[in-house]
Design a protein around this motif. Sequence first.
Motif, short mmCIF file in Angstrom:
data_model
loop_
_atom_site.label_atom_id
_atom_site.label_comp_id
_atom_site.label_asym_id
_atom_site.label_seq_id
_atom_site.Cartn_x
_atom_site.Cartn_y
_atom_site.Cartn_z
N THR A 14 0.56 -1.36 0.33
CA THR A 14 -0.17 -0.01 0.02
C THR A 14 1.15 1.16 0.06
O THR A 14 0.50 2.01 -1.00
CB THR A 14 -0.92 0.40 1.50
OG1 THR A 14 -1.51 -0.99 1.13
CG2 THR A 14 -1.65 1.26 1.13
N LYS A 78 -9.89 2.89 -1.06
CA LYS A 78 -9.24 2.04 -2.26
C LYS A 78 -10.12 2.53 -4.05
O LYS A 78 -9.34 2.42 -4.94
CB LYS A 78 -9.03 0.37 -1.90
CG LYS A 78 -8.78 -0.79 -2.72
CD LYS A 78 -8.35 -2.12 -3.24
CE LYS A 78 -8.19 -3.15 -3.90
NZ LYS A 78 -7.81 -4.42 -3.32
N ARG A 79 -11.67 2.03 -3.41
CA ARG A 79 -11.95 2.23 -4.64
C ARG A 79 -11.81 3.76 -6.23
O ARG A 79 -11.36 3.98 -7.04
CB ARG A 79 -13.93 2.07 -4.75
CG ARG A 79 -14.68 2.03 -6.19
CD ARG A 79 -15.70 2.10 -5.49
NE ARG A 79 -15.88 1.61 -4.94
CZ ARG A 79 -16.91 1.04 -4.64
NH1 ARG A 79 -18.63 2.01 -4.26
NH2 ARG A 79 -18.26 0.02 -4.25
N ASN A 82 -8.15 3.85 -7.45
CA ASN A 82 -7.93 3.77 -8.23
C ASN A 82 -8.89 3.95 -9.03
O ASN A 82 -8.27 3.84 -10.21
CB ASN A 82 -8.06 2.64 -8.15
CG ASN A 82 -7.78 1.47 -7.24
OD1 ASN A 82 -6.24 1.39 -7.30
ND2 ASN A 82 -8.07 -0.02 -6.54
N PHE A 85 -6.82 7.15 -10.28
CA PHE A 85 -5.05 6.45 -10.99
C PHE A 85 -6.10 5.57 -12.49
O PHE A 85 -5.04 6.44 -13.67
CB PHE A 85 -5.28 4.84 -10.46
CG PHE A 85 -3.72 4.88 -10.18
CD1 PHE A 85 -2.86 5.77 -10.87
CD2 PHE A 85 -3.27 4.29 -9.04
CE1 PHE A 85 -1.66 5.17 -10.94
CE2 PHE A 85 -1.78 3.80 -9.00
CZ PHE A 85 -0.97 4.22 -9.70
N VAL A 86 -7.42 5.77 -13.04
CA VAL A 86 -7.87 5.86 -14.42
C VAL A 86 -8.14 6.01 -14.47
O VAL A 86 -7.39 6.67 -16.06
CB VAL A 86 -8.73 4.44 -14.55
CG1 VAL A 86 -9.51 4.52 -16.01
CG2 VAL A 86 -8.70 3.41 -13.68
N MET A 181 -1.28 -0.19 -10.81
CA MET A 181 -2.85 -0.53 -10.23
C MET A 181 -2.59 -2.32 -10.48
O MET A 181 -4.11 -2.39 -9.26
CB MET A 181 -3.37 0.53 -11.52
CG MET A 181 -3.12 1.68 -11.60
SD MET A 181 -4.75 2.06 -13.01
CE MET A 181 -6.08 1.54 -11.83
N SER A 184 -1.85 -2.30 -6.43
CA SER A 184 -3.11 -1.77 -6.52
C SER A 184 -4.41 -2.52 -5.68
O SER A 184 -5.38 -3.40 -5.07
CB SER A 184 -3.74 -0.58 -6.26
OG SER A 184 -5.02 -0.44 -5.61
N ALA A 185 -4.61 -2.98 -6.88
CA ALA A 185 -5.85 -4.02 -7.01
C ALA A 185 -6.49 -5.42 -6.18
O ALA A 185 -6.79 -5.86 -5.79
CB ALA A 185 -6.52 -4.35 -8.28
N GLU A 190 -9.38 -2.54 0.80
CA GLU A 190 -10.77 -1.79 1.24
C GLU A 190 -10.57 -1.28 2.78
O GLU A 190 -10.75 -2.13 3.53
CB GLU A 190 -11.70 -2.15 0.60
CG GLU A 190 -13.21 -0.66 0.34
CD GLU A 190 -12.75 -0.22 -0.93
OE1 GLU A 190 -11.75 1.20 -0.27
OE2 GLU A 190 -12.80 0.19 -1.68
#
Length: 551
Positions: A14, A78-79, A82, A85-86, A181, A184-185, A190
């Motif tokens: 993390t 987390k959601r 991300n 990030f996208v 990413m 991260s996934a 979460e």
Amino acid sequence: MSGRTTSVGGRGWTLAVVCVATFMLLLDLTVVNVALPDIRDAFDASFTSLQWVLDAYALGLAAVLLTAGSLADRLGRKRVFNIGFVVFLAASLACGLANDAAVLSVARGVQGLGGAVLFAVGPALIGQEYQGKDRGKAFGVFGGVVGLSIAFGPLIGGALTDGLSWRWIFLVNVPVGLLAMVVSALRMRESRVESAPAVDWWGLVLFTGALTLLVLALLRGEAEGWASAPIVGMFAASVVLLGAFGVVERRRGEQAMFQLSLFRNRTFNGVSVVTLLCAAATMSAIFLLVSYVQNVLAYSPWETGLRFLPLTATLFVAAAISGSLTTRVPQRLLMGTSLALIAIGLFLVALTGPDTSWTALLPSMFGIGLGMGLFNPPRASLSIAVVEPSKAGMASGINETFQQVGVAIGIAGFGVAFQGRVSDLFTQSAAGRQLGPDAHEFGEAVAAGGGAEAVGRAPSALAPALETAARTAFVDGLTDVMFVCAVVAAVGAVIGFGFIRTRDLHESARGETVEVESRAVVNGVEAQGLLEGESAGVPAVAQSVRAGGDG
């Protein structure tokens, strides 16, 4: 909160992902500066178009920091991280493939929006994983990355621009970001507030609109004219929207995205103001110092970056030390001392002169690097320590908002002051008086880093005198503005020493630092009594500290 358990390895991933994301988004604040000449040639872009390439990113970054942090607390950190990030990676790709300055500016704005999400949620993700001394070390690493990303901008930008193409300053984000990413996934957990109220849409819209107008007015004030109708209108509309936002948030109470009650917390106010002042002083100083080394001393982007390595290395070492000190030294001392060192470093820019080499900046670089390194870890840690853990995203977003507003104020305010000072100094010089009414425009070109080009267009008989006058005006203007920046940093130091207290922190964070504060305010028999009281639990120590001093 969901998913409370996490392994040491998991939290390490993390920290790594947050640091990679933060490095990329902050790098893109400074990396573009050294590539602007190449971008101008590629698109035959005007000066105004190039300004928008810089301003659009800063505007997007500042506009949604608070809203991103608040949404992360509600929807899942987390959601939301991300998603940001996208957006950041997609916009980076669009920047690298842009076919004109307008497309590049729009893509930069979207890139800033994605970066804002990463910047706001990152500290909250670190805070949920680390506690006690480990949290201090983690924020030490994070703070080091924040500083390194800013200091390394010219070096990395110069290497990519000289070695490949200016497009790679954006395209390099894509492969690195995709790898982060994936981690991260797979490895990040979460975290959200299970009983969080519904999204505060009115607050989100009002605050985003107010901050967008405020930052845009600050960024465009010099170009449009500070007294012009568009700028005055944006400032006025921002004030109106902020007032409406305050009314909405007061009515929502505990369900508000911005807890107005935080303004009753002395440490929250202190950290916020110190963050703004530090950002205003240091970011404008770094931009102007880079311009000096590149445009006056005539070093290439790569050579400029190399000459900033003393600042970079000092910053990195100081950040590592500061991270370990956050649980051993009262944080008000760290915050105050860091700003004092920055102020000293900025004062030392006065050692430079029209005929000195870049090495005259070394004392200044060491001071600024040491101060910035010591500052970032406690700032990031304190920003989430003033609230309960479930509101860490909101608190982090607020602090990062103050930082980005400070950047905008600093670059706009000190940039205007520098341009005006250099232009006046040149106009008043003997060579400037020979140019007559053209002297002011020539001086503005010197301040913008175009002194060599301006001299090249002047009559050859005047060239030597104009070159000397331009160099002198730039250096003298630089030292004058750095003195003002130093005063701003010194004010921040005073506020840091006087307004940050452990007793203002949330109880979940107070227990981690209360022993530190107790050692700072007691001695002898009192210290022994505190150590004995520690076995009875944190409340006993906290009571002793409150009885013994400011802590």
